[in-house]
Design a protein around this motif. Structure first.
Motif, PDB file in Angstrom:
ATOM      1  N   ARG A  25     -25.330   8.585  23.948  1.00 48.49           N
ATOM      2  CA  ARG A  25     -25.717   7.178  23.831  1.00 48.49           C
ATOM      3  C   ARG A  25     -26.573   6.846  22.611  1.00 48.49           C
ATOM      4  N   PRO A  26     -27.425   7.768  22.093  1.00 50.90           N
ATOM      5  CA  PRO A  26     -28.325   7.346  21.019  1.00 50.90           C
ATOM      6  C   PRO A  26     -27.654   6.612  19.851  1.00 50.90           C
ATOM      7  N   THR A  73     -26.614  10.842  37.805  1.00 56.88           N
ATOM      8  CA  THR A  73     -26.069   9.478  37.813  1.00 56.88           C
ATOM      9  C   THR A  73     -26.762   8.540  36.820  1.00 56.88           C
ATOM     10  N   GLY A  74     -27.790   9.021  36.126  1.00 61.88           N
ATOM     11  CA  GLY A  74     -28.394   8.236  35.054  1.00 61.88           C
ATOM     12  C   GLY A  74     -29.087   6.971  35.532  1.00 61.88           C
ATOM     13  N   GLY A  89     -17.116  11.145  36.419  1.00 62.16           N
ATOM     14  CA  GLY A  89     -17.841  10.033  35.813  1.00 62.16           C
ATOM     15  C   GLY A  89     -17.099   8.727  36.002  1.00 62.16           C
ATOM     16  N   ASN A 102     -30.059   5.097  38.904  1.00 61.17           N
ATOM     17  CA  ASN A 102     -28.949   4.985  39.864  1.00 61.17           C
ATOM     18  C   ASN A 102     -29.205   5.936  41.035  1.00 61.17           C
ATOM     19  N   ILE A 130     -30.720  15.595  38.203  1.00 64.46           N
ATOM     20  CA  ILE A 130     -31.190  15.867  36.834  1.00 64.46           C
ATOM     21  C   ILE A 130     -31.021  14.627  35.952  1.00 64.46           C
ATOM     22  N   GLU A 160     -36.598   9.217  30.396  1.00 70.87           N
ATOM     23  CA  GLU A 160     -35.293   8.791  29.875  1.00 70.87           C
ATOM     24  C   GLU A 160     -35.151   9.293  28.444  1.00 70.87           C
ATOM     25  N   ARG A 212     -26.035  -0.363  27.012  1.00 67.57           N
ATOM     26  CA  ARG A 212     -26.179   0.934  27.685  1.00 67.57           C
ATOM     27  C   ARG A 212     -24.955   1.810  27.411  1.00 67.57           C
ATOM     28  N   GLY A 233     -21.556  12.122  37.640  1.00 70.57           N
ATOM     29  CA  GLY A 233     -22.110  11.508  36.431  1.00 70.57           C
ATOM     30  C   GLY A 233     -21.757  12.378  35.245  1.00 70.57           C
ATOM     31  N   VAL A 249     -32.710  12.248  25.773  1.00 73.13           N
ATOM     32  CA  VAL A 249     -31.676  13.277  25.633  1.00 73.13           C
ATOM     33  C   VAL A 249     -32.272  14.651  25.927  1.00 73.13           C
ATOM     34  N   PHE A 272     -38.817  13.040  22.004  1.00 76.27           N
ATOM     35  CA  PHE A 272     -37.988  11.840  21.905  1.00 76.27           C
ATOM     36  C   PHE A 272     -37.985  11.375  20.456  1.00 76.27           C
ATOM     37  N   LYS A 294     -27.688   2.667  16.968  1.00 76.57           N
ATOM     38  CA  LYS A 294     -27.964   3.089  15.593  1.00 76.57           C
ATOM     39  C   LYS A 294     -26.648   3.042  14.801  1.00 76.57           C
ATOM     40  N   LEU A 308     -25.443   4.521  19.875  1.00 77.27           N
ATOM     41  CA  LEU A 308     -24.994   3.176  20.258  1.00 77.27           C
ATOM     42  C   LEU A 308     -25.932   2.095  19.723  1.00 77.27           C
TER      43      LEU A 308
HETATM   44  C1  FAD Z   1     -28.495   2.568  23.399  1.00 76.59           C
HETATM   45  C2  FAD Z   1     -29.272   3.797  23.773  1.00 76.59           C
HETATM   46  C3  FAD Z   1     -29.959   4.500  22.789  1.00 76.59           C
HETATM   47  C4  FAD Z   1     -30.684   5.632  23.125  1.00 76.59           C
HETATM   48  N1  FAD Z   1     -31.342   6.319  22.140  1.00 76.59           N
HETATM   49  C5  FAD Z   1     -32.015   7.454  22.449  1.00 76.59           C
HETATM   50  C6  FAD Z   1     -32.674   8.199  21.429  1.00 76.59           C
HETATM   51  O1  FAD Z   1     -32.694   7.823  20.261  1.00 76.59           O
HETATM   52  N2  FAD Z   1     -33.296   9.367  21.780  1.00 76.59           N
HETATM   53  C7  FAD Z   1     -33.300   9.814  23.082  1.00 76.59           C
HETATM   54  O2  FAD Z   1     -33.867  10.891  23.357  1.00 76.59           O
HETATM   55  N3  FAD Z   1     -32.701   9.109  24.065  1.00 76.59           N
HETATM   56  C8  FAD Z   1     -32.066   7.949  23.780  1.00 76.59           C
HETATM   57  N4  FAD Z   1     -31.445   7.234  24.764  1.00 76.59           N
HETATM   58  C9  FAD Z   1     -31.566   7.704  26.171  1.00 76.59           C
HETATM   59  C10 FAD Z   1     -30.555   8.780  26.505  1.00 76.59           C
HETATM   60  O3  FAD Z   1     -29.285   8.420  26.035  1.00 76.59           O
HETATM   61  C11 FAD Z   1     -30.541   8.970  28.019  1.00 76.59           C
HETATM   62  O4  FAD Z   1     -31.825   9.423  28.394  1.00 76.59           O
HETATM   63  C12 FAD Z   1     -29.480   9.986  28.438  1.00 76.59           C
HETATM   64  O5  FAD Z   1     -28.206   9.479  28.184  1.00 76.59           O
HETATM   65  C13 FAD Z   1     -29.626  10.321  29.921  1.00 76.59           C
HETATM   66  O6  FAD Z   1     -28.548  11.097  30.328  1.00 76.59           O
HETATM   67  P1  FAD Z   1     -28.069  11.079  31.848  1.00 76.59           P
HETATM   68  O7  FAD Z   1     -26.866  11.956  31.893  1.00 76.59           O
HETATM   69  O8  FAD Z   1     -29.201  11.352  32.740  1.00 76.59           O
HETATM   70  O9  FAD Z   1     -27.640   9.584  32.135  1.00 76.59           O
HETATM   71  P2  FAD Z   1     -26.430   8.728  31.546  1.00 76.59           P
HETATM   72  O10 FAD Z   1     -26.215   9.058  30.114  1.00 76.59           O
HETATM   73  O11 FAD Z   1     -26.730   7.325  31.913  1.00 76.59           O
HETATM   74  O12 FAD Z   1     -25.161   9.225  32.369  1.00 76.59           O
HETATM   75  C14 FAD Z   1     -24.992   8.982  33.743  1.00 76.59           C
HETATM   76  C15 FAD Z   1     -23.528   8.719  33.998  1.00 76.59           C
HETATM   77  O13 FAD Z   1     -23.282   8.729  35.399  1.00 76.59           O
HETATM   78  C16 FAD Z   1     -22.389   7.686  35.716  1.00 76.59           C
HETATM   79  N5  FAD Z   1     -22.473   7.406  37.170  1.00 76.59           N
HETATM   80  C17 FAD Z   1     -23.490   6.812  37.844  1.00 76.59           C
HETATM   81  N6  FAD Z   1     -23.202   6.739  39.166  1.00 76.59           N
HETATM   82  C18 FAD Z   1     -21.988   7.308  39.323  1.00 76.59           C
HETATM   83  C19 FAD Z   1     -21.142   7.536  40.468  1.00 76.59           C
HETATM   84  N7  FAD Z   1     -21.507   7.174  41.693  1.00 76.59           N
HETATM   85  N8  FAD Z   1     -19.943   8.139  40.272  1.00 76.59           N
HETATM   86  C20 FAD Z   1     -19.567   8.528  39.023  1.00 76.59           C
HETATM   87  N9  FAD Z   1     -20.318   8.346  37.915  1.00 76.59           N
HETATM   88  C21 FAD Z   1     -21.519   7.746  38.064  1.00 76.59           C
HETATM   89  C22 FAD Z   1     -22.877   6.572  34.809  1.00 76.59           C
HETATM   90  O14 FAD Z   1     -21.945   5.528  34.665  1.00 76.59           O
HETATM   91  C23 FAD Z   1     -23.080   7.351  33.507  1.00 76.59           C
HETATM   92  O15 FAD Z   1     -21.886   7.465  32.799  1.00 76.59           O
HETATM   93  C24 FAD Z   1     -30.722   6.083  24.472  1.00 76.59           C
HETATM   94  C25 FAD Z   1     -30.043   5.359  25.472  1.00 76.59           C
HETATM   95  C26 FAD Z   1     -29.333   4.231  25.128  1.00 76.59           C
HETATM   96  C27 FAD Z   1     -28.620   3.452  26.205  1.00 76.59           C
END
Ligand code: FAD
Length: 420
Positions: free
Chosen positions: A51-52, A116-117, A42, A252, A283, A302, A137, A17, A304, A331, A56, A54
């Motif tokens: 992502r934030p 994996t988010g 990834g 995921n 994580i 969920e 997303r 991820g 950043v 947040f 805004k 996206l």
């Molecule tokens: C539109 C939007 C706006 C947001 N705004 C805010 C905000 O204003 N403030 C804030 O604090 N948070 C915000 N968030 C939330 C924040 O972006 C997420 O909490 C953060 O991105 C989580 O990070 P992560 O790495 O855990 O997951 P993710 O960012 O989802 O990353 C996980 C990655 O792993 C990949 N993956 C999954 N399974 C596999 C696999 N088997 N093999 C390879 N890759 C894989 C996924 O495709 C993805 O790319 C927002 C989210 C979105 C969608």
């Protein structure tokens, strides 16, 4: 306590991820002096991005795709991080300590990090897969939305959560008529106090956004394959040129579950973010961990902040400095002229007080659970937010009367110079 002595012998760390948490884990390992191999894998194309924006600035065109990237390509080369994007991890072989990628290669690991988010929850109802029904997303989702927004007159947003409301503010500023269909009785109800929900409800209504609460969506209507309206169970039809589904996410966890790891609304980890397998951690959005600010209950958060601080905590452990995770959650959400900032976990709470005047559009709501400060919601009050984070991390006592009294020196209490 995880095995720290074995950690010193780590050679191969594989991160699954390449989102906010995965990127940060790789970067923090290098910051902490880890000299072994780091692979960051990834399944999305391109460089790891945030992502934030996206929901805004990116949607308005104020930010371009390059500005979303967490680092330029040269960073990964210089830090010797083997970044492999556009590839999916299909399988974890725990016995052999290796993973298999979608391109059939196998990579060994000494330690595997699951970052994996989450993915968007989808609607299971007629019309959910029509042209003109979008979600948000990924950067690809945002591109689809960005391309369509200039040509539409009416949007229906299913779900009054943070993303739905950020989009509502943006669409209405573009002259688009917005209808929000929400299953509960108020906006952002899972996360916010009633007072803060009401403030945002009225703020959005003042710009013409129409809310329908207790809405049970039954069907999306189409004309020649394209979405034209949303039906609700009360017999109403809500016309729309575009429908955005923003009804939350699911973590995921399948990769972990298939490997026999425990999952329960997230990959189950301990206070050190370790799974029951000492060679695998989880994580970010996908991890369900004992959250100190929820009395140790297992939570998935969920944000950043959570993704970044989890990654730093894990990198410290893998480089021999283990500490249980106990960062204060925080947040933010930008909705039109209002910056909402949340410190701690306000929900659930049993009592809340307002500090400042909501009619001035700059105030905070202090939420208490079992007599202790649980979280603080601030609108256009960055100073309150920063003090709230200090209050929560120090654990300093604060009464509702003190919080509501604008002459009371919160900062002095937070720093310990004013005793309780
Ligand atoms: C539109 C939007 C706006 C947001 N705004 C805010 C905000 O204003 N403030 C804030 O604090 N948070 C915000 N968030 C939330 C924040 O972006 C997420 O909490 C953060 O991105 C989580 O990070 P992560 O790495 O855990 O997951 P993710 O960012 O989802 O990353 C996980 C990655 O792993 C990949 N993956 C999954 N399974 C596999 C696999 N088997 N093999 C390879 N890759 C894989 C996924 O495709 C993805 O790319 C927002 C989210 C979105 C969608």
């Amino acid at each position: 306590m995880p095995e720290t002595s074995a950690m010193a012998d780590l050679q191969d760390v594989v991160v699954v991820g390449a989102g906010q948490a995965g990127f940060q884990a790789a970067a923090s390992l290098r910051d902490n002096g880890f000299a072994g191999r780091i692979s960051l894998i990834g399944d999305e194309p391109g460089l790891p991005y945030q992502r934030p924006p996206l929901s805004k600035a990116y949607l308005t065109g104020a930010t371009d795709r390059v500005a979303l990237n967490l680092r330029p390509e040269s960073f990964f080369t210089q830090a010797a991080i083997d970044l492999r994007t556009g590839q999916r991890v299909m399988f974890i072989d725990r016995a052999r300590k290796c993973i298999r990628l979608s391109n059939e290669t196998t990579l060994p690991y000494d330690h595997l990090v699951l970052a994996t988010g989450a993915r968007n929850r989808t609607l299971d109802l007629p019309g959910a897969d029509l042209d003109g029904v979008l979600q948000l997303r990924s950067a690809g989702d945002a591109d689809a939305l960005r391309n369509r927004l200039p040509d539409i007159k009416r949007i229906a947003i299913i779900g009054a959560g943070f993303i739905g409301l950020e989009l509502a503010a943006l669409a209405s500023s573009m002259g688009i008529a917005v209808t929000i269909l929400e299953a509960s009785t108020r906006p952002m109800s899972r996360a916010l106090s009633e007072t803060m929900s009401r403030f945002f409800l009225e703020a959005h209504q003042a710009t013409g956004v129409r809310f329908v609460f207790d809405a049970v969506v039954t069907r999306i209507r189409d004309h020649q394959g394209r979405a034209i309206a949303v039906d609700t169970a009360d017999g109403q039809t809500h016309p729309a040129d575009l429908v955005l589904v923003g009804v939350g996410v699911v973590p995921n966890v399948e990769l972990a579950a298939d490997a026999g790891l425990a999952v329960a609304n997230g990959i189950v980890v301990d206070a050190h973010l370790a799974t029951a397998d000492p060679s695998i951690s989880a994580i970010g959005d996908c991890a369900a961990y004992p959250q100190p600010f929820a009395g140790g209950e297992r939570r998935r958060i969920e944000s950043v902040q959570n993704a970044v601080d989890h990654a730093r905590c894990l990198a410290a452990r893998l480089t021999g400095k283990p500490q249980p995770y106990r960062a204060v959650p925080w947040f933010w959400s930008d909705q039109g002229p209002f910056k909402l900032q949340i410190a701690g976990l306000p929900a659930p709470h049993d009592h809340h007080v307002v500090r400042g005047d909501p009619s001035s559009s700059a105030f905070s709501v202090f939420c208490f659970r079992d007599g202790r400060l649980a979280g603080v919601e601030s609108v256009n009050k960055a100073a309150d937010h920063m003090i709230a984070r200090r209050l929560l991390s120090s654990g300093a006592a604060l009464s509702p009367d003190e919080a509501a009294n604008q002459t009371f020196d919160l900062k002095a209490r937070a720093t310990g110079s004013l005793a309780a």
